[in-house]
Scaffold this active site. Structure first.
Site, short mmCIF file in Angstrom:
data_model
loop_
_atom_site.label_atom_id
_atom_site.label_comp_id
_atom_site.label_asym_id
_atom_site.label_seq_id
_atom_site.Cartn_x
_atom_site.Cartn_y
_atom_site.Cartn_z
N ASP A 14 -0.78 -7.76 -0.76
CA ASP A 14 -1.55 -6.90 0.13
C ASP A 14 -2.86 -7.64 0.46
O ASP A 14 -3.22 -8.62 -0.21
CB ASP A 14 -1.83 -5.58 -0.57
CG ASP A 14 -2.73 -4.67 0.22
OD1 ASP A 14 -2.41 -4.39 1.39
OD2 ASP A 14 -3.76 -4.24 -0.32
N ASP A 16 -6.31 -5.91 2.11
CA ASP A 16 -7.51 -5.11 1.84
C ASP A 16 -7.43 -4.48 0.46
O ASP A 16 -6.47 -3.77 0.15
CB ASP A 16 -7.65 -4.00 2.89
CG ASP A 16 -7.78 -4.55 4.29
OD1 ASP A 16 -8.91 -4.58 4.81
OD2 ASP A 16 -6.75 -4.95 4.87
N ASP A 177 -3.01 -3.09 -4.52
CA ASP A 177 -4.02 -2.25 -5.17
C ASP A 177 -3.77 -0.77 -5.00
O ASP A 177 -4.51 0.05 -5.54
CB ASP A 177 -5.40 -2.57 -4.60
CG ASP A 177 -5.51 -2.15 -3.13
OD1 ASP A 177 -4.75 -2.70 -2.31
OD2 ASP A 177 -6.33 -1.27 -2.81
#
EC number: 3.1.3.18
Length: 223
Positions: A14, A16, A177
């Site tokens: 990922d 961001d 995240d």
């Protein structure tokens, strides 16, 4: 290398909240959009909880907060266009790499892993950000939230990347995240690795039950 990487060939990341802390720039773009529309201005901490499902959902959440009701289609369209303009003008002004990202990607790339970037951020922003941080050459494949018909938590982007690189999902890892990363990875048949410092709508990432929780990305290469 971490044990989760044993027998793996593809590591998908990922963006961001995993590789970059982009909320400061996203928040500025949201705040400028609300200013344009004469709406209440959210704090950066509020914007942080809205990140993770792409720019359109980000702005819809911001508008709902400002209006205390669901926005109509015309306002959503105007806000999205203004956000894209503001964010596109300065996507790297305040954004920073998380500690150890550069060295970790270097080590994984040099060790022969295929690296991919699978983000819900609009695809047009991927290259400017990666080039700014000199990360572009590390990735064999990059895909944005508007690149396909579906985005995370759908497994489609992960399966698409694995197919394009001719690597089995069972030989692949998703690192992220948020619960969307973990859900997409699990549905795609990828192993899942989570970091606790990003953006997960205020929820502890361990609630999503990733296969492995690491404190920071260098743990991937330090065993």
């Amino acid at each position: 290398m971490h044990a989760i990487l044993q027998g793996k060939r593809l590591i998908a990341f990922d963006l961001d909240g995993t590789l970059i802390d982009s909320v400061p720039d996203l928040a500025v773009a949201v705040q400028r959009t609300h200013s344009d529309l004469a709406l209440p201005i959210p704090a950066q901490e509020q914007v942080c909880d809205w990140v993770g499902n792409g720019a359109q959902v980000l702005m819809e959440r911001a508008l709902t907060w400002a209006l205390q009701r669901a926005p109509d289609q015309a306002l959503k369209k105007a806000a999205y266009e203004a956000f894209m303009r503001h964010y596109g003008a300065a996507p790297n002004a305040l954004t920073q790499l998380y500690p150890g990202v550069q060295t970790t990607l270097n080590a994984l790339h040099q060790s022969g892993y295929f690296l991919a970037l699978i983000t819900n951020k609009p695809a047009r922003f991927i290259a400017p950000i990666l080039n700014h941080f000199e990360l572009q050459s590390h990735f064999a494949y990059c895909i944005g939230g508007d690149s396909l018909a579906e985005k995370k938590p759908s497994p489609l982007p992960l399966l698409h990347v694995a197919h394009q690189l001719d690597i089995a999902p069972s030989a692949s890892v998703m690192v992220g995240d948020s619960r969307h990363d973990i859900a997409a990875g699990r549905a795609a048949g990828f192993a899942t690795v989570a970091v606790p410092y990003g953006y997960n709508h205020g929820e502890p990432i361990e609630h999503s039950q990733p296969d492995v929780l690491i404190s920071s990305l260098p743990a991937l290469v330090s065993g």
